[in-house]
Structure formats: C-alpha cells, structure tokens
Enzyme design. Structure first.
Site, short mmCIF file in Angstrom:
data_model
loop_
_atom_site.label_atom_id
_atom_site.label_comp_id
_atom_site.label_asym_id
_atom_site.label_seq_id
_atom_site.Cartn_x
_atom_site.Cartn_y
_atom_site.Cartn_z
N PHE A 261 -52.19 -73.03 53.34
CA PHE A 261 -52.94 -73.21 54.58
C PHE A 261 -52.03 -73.84 55.64
O PHE A 261 -51.33 -74.79 55.38
CB PHE A 261 -54.15 -74.12 54.32
CG PHE A 261 -55.22 -74.02 55.37
CD1 PHE A 261 -56.32 -73.19 55.17
CD2 PHE A 261 -55.14 -74.73 56.55
CE1 PHE A 261 -57.32 -73.09 56.12
CE2 PHE A 261 -56.12 -74.64 57.51
CZ PHE A 261 -57.22 -73.81 57.30
N GLY B 285 -26.24 -64.36 56.28
CA GLY B 285 -26.92 -64.24 57.56
C GLY B 285 -26.19 -65.04 58.62
O GLY B 285 -25.41 -65.94 58.31
N THR C 190 -27.95 -70.53 60.43
CA THR C 190 -27.09 -71.57 61.00
C THR C 190 -27.75 -72.95 60.97
O THR C 190 -27.06 -73.97 60.83
CB THR C 190 -26.68 -71.21 62.44
OG1 THR C 190 -27.85 -70.96 63.23
CG2 THR C 190 -25.80 -69.97 62.44
N HIS D 97 -28.61 -90.30 87.70
CA HIS D 97 -27.19 -90.45 87.38
C HIS D 97 -27.02 -91.72 86.56
O HIS D 97 -27.62 -92.74 86.87
CB HIS D 97 -26.36 -90.55 88.66
CG HIS D 97 -24.91 -90.84 88.40
ND1 HIS D 97 -24.02 -89.86 87.99
CD2 HIS D 97 -24.20 -91.99 88.46
CE1 HIS D 97 -22.83 -90.39 87.83
NE2 HIS D 97 -22.91 -91.69 88.11
#
Length: 462
Positions: free
Chosen positions: A35, A182, A188, A447
């Site tokens: 589920f 893969g 990855t 910044h």
C-alpha cells in the site's frame, strides 16, 4: 457481480483522490503490491533518505581541501536500513489500516490482488492470498497502477540472484562489490549511495555517457566525475551472467572486446515499464502507445468513457510530482465533469540525487536548435560565485537556454550542490512566463548565497 460508483486501481498518488466529497459514493480500491505505491515504498522517499546518509558519509573524503581532516570510522548498514524502513513501513501499513478500518472509509472496500480488465469498466481481481477471483464493475475507473523495473533478457539471469531498486535497499549486509547495470537516474543515485558507504561500485552502461537524457554538457561533466569515483564501463553490454562460487560472473562486451567481471551483488537499473500488461488494458478497450503507456487526453481521460489514468501507467515522465498533479486533475474532473480541468505538462522538472546532483526543466540546447529557435545560452560556474568559493566547488555549473531577443526562458540545467533547490525559481519563471531580464533585475538576490549562481546566469542572457 458487485458494482461500485468508483474503482481505483493502485494506491500511490491515486489514493489521494478520495476526498470527503467521495463519501456518498461506493468505492473499491485494488492494490497488487504494498500500500502506498512506488514512491513511498521503493522509490523517491527511501532512496532520498539513503542519499542524504550517503552525502554525510562522503563528507570526509572531500573535507581536507577545506583544512578539516575527517575520517569515516564506521558504517552501520543495518542501523541505516532499519532507521529508514522503520519510518516508511509503518506509513504504508497505516495507510492500509486507514482505508480498511477507519469509519471515514465505511464506503471503501480494499481488494489486495491483481486487477485485469475483462471488458470496459469491468475487472477480474486475482487475490494475493490465492483465494477465489472476483469480478467487479464500476461507473468510473481510475487507473493508477504505476510501473515496475524492467528486467532485460540476459542469458543466465533467471538462474542467479539479482536486485532491482525494489530490493537492493533491503540487503542484509553491504557487499564488498556491487555492479550496477544502467546509466540513468536510478543507477547513478544508487551507485552514489553504495559507493559512499564503502562499497566498490562498477557501473556498466551500454551508451557512451551516463545520464544521457540530460543536456549534453551536463551528461559529459557527470560522466567525467563519475569515472573518478566508480569503475565506469561505457559502450558495454552484459552478454551473460553465471554463479561462480559465492560471486556472480558477468561476461561483458565492450571497447576492449569480451571481458569478465566478478561481483558480489548485481543491480539492474535499466529503466522502468508501465503495468499495462498486468492489467490486460486492451481487454478493457484502453489504447496504448508504442511504449506501453495508456493513452490519455489533456484531461487524463483514456480512450474509454468513464476511465481515467494518472501517473506512471500513462505518463512518460514517471515522476511523483507529475503523478500528484495528475491526481488532482482526475479528482476534479471525476467530481466536476461539467467543468473539466486540463493537466499542465508544459514545464516538467526533474532531478537526479546522485553526486553531483542534477536538475533540469525545459529544452536542452540541442532540442532548441533542432526546432529552429534562435537562442541565447548562458553558462555560470559555481566556482565563479562567492558561495562556490566557500565550497571550493570547481566542477558544477548552471546552463540556461532562452529565446534570443524575447527574454523567454526555454530550459534550465544545473549540475552541482543543491541543484534541485536552485532550479525552482527558474521553473516558476517558465510556468508564469516571466521575462529573464525581469527575473534577474526585478528582485533582490541574497549575497553571497548560492542562488547567485542563477542570478549571474540570467544576467548573461540577451
């Protein structure tokens, strides 16, 4: 033959459809697996919990360049695994209990088994416990049955133990060596998890680059960095696999000819397939495209009146946030057929939580050029912003693609720390059709925070 107002096949994103507005309708739910669906049990959530653990485990390997000498003393795999699934498994069982025992769901019946269409809006359910089958009809059907890992046809595979993403995270103990077949996001991400926890990892990929669906520059950079951490075999295929003592022996064909590789565990991560074959969709009159996905229109309607679909069973993206969006669309349209809403698939973002992280939305440079669009391309390195200096990041970058002269952002691609977070304002800009010049100059950018990577890239576009 039992009949219900609404039949819901699958309990992933489809489970969220059942709002209070459905209380006056009879509902049947069919679930063949655990589920909660893929994301909760074997996908997004557990993998990202493992990824965060892996990120922490990988920190000592790069800390010395900042003048901090750290060591990774121990990895307690059973503790890691049990902490993660000790949280997830109760959620799955709790969701099941809610649907089966809570008074709010007196109108809901849960069938645990496999549903197969036998006619339009009619299914036969084969219970998981081997009990007698049951036929069921419904006025409306929502197909949200998801997908599963693709198992390639490799000689010898049927006779040896192997893993997919469904099983690899519940290993009893960490292997010394893991081979991943893969080169996409599943491969990855899990390669990052296990290598960061001390496992030697080999990645076998049949193409010449990892994450090859990404922008070419992003894919090339990721492949370059992955090769520094893992044993990456590109342009290589597995010809055969056999048991060799306690190990597995893989026969490979690649640039160096035919070679062999011995490994402790084998993970197949070569893609996913929709569960339309398990549903026998054609028997229900449901059209499929060549990829096996159910055909739906912009309202998530299938080719059969009264049958809707959402998520991996019909979506080429196979992303949880797409499935959730489509669930909201289906919910509205089932409840309010007089005023249907269309799904918005214009700008679907995705992320890869490997190392480095990758995030993308919209067109790549190659795709934009293929469409004959005159484009402006911006590239901004992490190394050229203040926070990039703080992290000593010399490999990450953002790449933006815009329509030249109009300020329309066509695509954004980021590889580096916190890429999935950094890309969000660009998803917003595309979704609300904001001009790149307005985004860059019409607001403050803190910044020296990391979003300056995005700001500085935007300022380059014309």
């Amino acid at each position: 033959m039992p009949h219900v107002d609404l039949l819901l096949i699958g309990t992933g994103s489809g489970n969220s459809i059942l709002s209070e507005e459905f209380r006056d309708r009879s509902v049947a739910i069919v679930e063949r697996g655990v589920f909660g669906g893929t994301c909760l049990n074997v996908g997004c959530i557990p993998t990202k919990m493992f990824v965060h653990t892996a990120d922490v485990a990988a920190t000592p390997a790069s800390s010395s360049r900042l003048g901090v000498d750290e060591t990774l003393d121990q990895v307690r795999w059973p503790h890691i695994r049990d902490r993660i699934f000790g949280r997830i498994d109760p959620i799955a069982s709790g969701g099941r209990d809610y649907r089966t025992t809570h008074p709010d769901n007196a109108h809901v019946t849960l069938y645990e088994g496999t549903a197969r269409f036998t006619a339009e809006r009619q299914v036969q359910i084969e219970p998981n416990d081997g009990g007698p089958s049951l036929s069921l009809t419904a006025d409306q059907v929502v197909v949200a049955a998801g997908g599963r890992p693709y198992i390639p046809n490799i000689p010898g595979l049927a006779d040896v133990p192997f893993h997919t993403s469904d099983t690899i995270m519940r290993l009893e103990e960490l292997p010394r060596h893991l081979t991943v077949v893969g080169g996409g996001y599943v491969a990855t991400e899990l390669a990052h998890v296990f290598s960061s926890l001390g496992v030697a990892v080999t990645v076998i990929n049949r193409s010449g680059a990892l994450l090859r669906a990404e922008d070419e520059e992003v894919s090339a950079r990721f492949t370059e960095l992955a090769d520094l951490k893992w044993d990456v075999r590109l342009n290589t295929t597995v010809r055969r696999v056999d048991q060799h003592g306690s190990a597995l022996r893989l026969e490979l064909a690649g640039p160096e000819g035919e070679t062999t590789l011995e490994t402790g565990e084998l993970l197949l991560a070569v893609g996913r397939v929709p569960n339309t074959d398990l549903l026998d969709a054609p028997a229900g009159g449901l059209a499929m495209n060549p990829a096996g996905l159910l055909v739906v229109d912009e309202y998530q309607r299938t080719t059969v009146d009264g049958v809707w679909a959402l998520g991996d069973i019909c979506s080429p993206w196979a992303l949880k946030h797409v499935a959730n969006h489509e669930a909201r669309i289906v919910q509205h349209n089932v409840l309010h057929p007089e005023s249907p809403q269309a799904a918005d698939h214009r700008y679907v973002p995705h992320a890869v939580f490997s190392s480095p992280q990758v995030a993308s939305v919209g067109m790549t440079e190659k795709h934009a050029l293929a469409q004959g669009i005159e484009i402006s391309v911006a590239r901004q390195a992490y190394a050229d912003i203040a926070y990039g200096w703080a992290m000593e990041d010399t490999t990450g970058f953002a790449k933006l693609v815009a329509e030249k002269g109009t300020g329309r952002l066509l695509g954004a691609h980021i590889i580096g720390p916190q890429a999935p977070t950094l890309i969000q304002p660009l998803i917003q800009a595309m979704s609300f059709e904001q001009d790149v010049r307005e985004i860059a100059r019409g607001q403050y950018w803190i910044h020296p925070a990391m979003p300056e990577l995005v700001e500085n890239a935007l300022l380059q576009l014309d």
